[in-house]
Design a protein around this motif. Sequence first.
Motif, PDB file in Angstrom:
ATOM      1  N   VAL A   1      -5.071  -1.498  -5.818  1.00  0.00           N
ATOM      2  CA  VAL A   1      -6.086  -1.172  -4.893  1.00  0.00           C
ATOM      3  C   VAL A   1      -5.374  -1.196  -3.382  1.00  0.00           C
ATOM      4  CG1 VAL A   1      -7.861  -2.243  -3.440  1.00  0.00           C
ATOM      5  CG2 VAL A   1      -7.603  -2.455  -6.025  1.00  0.00           C
ATOM      6  N   ALA A   2      -4.306  -1.966  -3.027  1.00  0.00           N
ATOM      7  CA  ALA A   2      -3.869  -1.657  -1.979  1.00  0.00           C
ATOM      8  C   ALA A   2      -2.928  -0.464  -1.687  1.00  0.00           C
ATOM      9  CB  ALA A   2      -2.832  -2.912  -1.468  1.00  0.00           C
TER      10      ALA A   2
ATOM     11  N   PHE B   1      -5.145   2.676  -1.186  1.00  0.00           N
ATOM     12  CA  PHE B   1      -5.653   2.735   0.094  1.00  0.00           C
ATOM     13  C   PHE B   1      -4.735   3.105   1.058  1.00  0.00           C
ATOM     14  CE2 PHE B   1      -9.504   0.158  -1.285  1.00  0.00           C
ATOM     15  CZ  PHE B   1     -10.545   0.986  -0.805  1.00  0.00           C
TER      16      PHE B   1
ATOM     17  N   TYR C   1      -4.437   6.967   0.269  1.00  0.00           N
ATOM     18  CA  TYR C   1      -5.489   7.689   0.759  1.00  0.00           C
ATOM     19  C   TYR C   1      -5.136   7.593   2.260  1.00  0.00           C
ATOM     20  CZ  TYR C   1     -10.376   8.648   1.584  1.00  0.00           C
ATOM     21  OH  TYR C   1     -11.694   9.408   2.085  1.00  0.00           O
ATOM     22  N   ALA C   2      -4.819   6.679   3.116  1.00  0.00           N
ATOM     23  CA  ALA C   2      -4.535   6.827   4.539  1.00  0.00           C
ATOM     24  C   ALA C   2      -3.782   7.828   4.980  1.00  0.00           C
ATOM     25  CB  ALA C   2      -4.281   5.234   4.899  1.00  0.00           C
TER      26      ALA C   2
END
Length: 77
Positions: A64-65, A68, A71-72
């Motif tokens: 999950v980290a 993200f 994605y960033a």
Amino acid sequence: MTSAPTPNPYRAGDDRPGTAHGVPPEETPPAESSTGTGAGPYRPLTKGWGKGPLIIICVVALLVALFFLAYAITLNL
């Protein structure tokens, strides 16, 4: 024609005075404890988390980290 049987005064449907809801005191079962410990084999308690669930939780949190983070990075391009 047969007549109805005479009700048994010792059965649970009896409405005699001195009976609780039609059940004579001698017919009520004894109270039972609901907190007995004899329900199954003895297994000693273990402390902490098992290795399998802890590894799975860590891997999912890492994925999950990373999602993200990726994605960033793609938003800033």
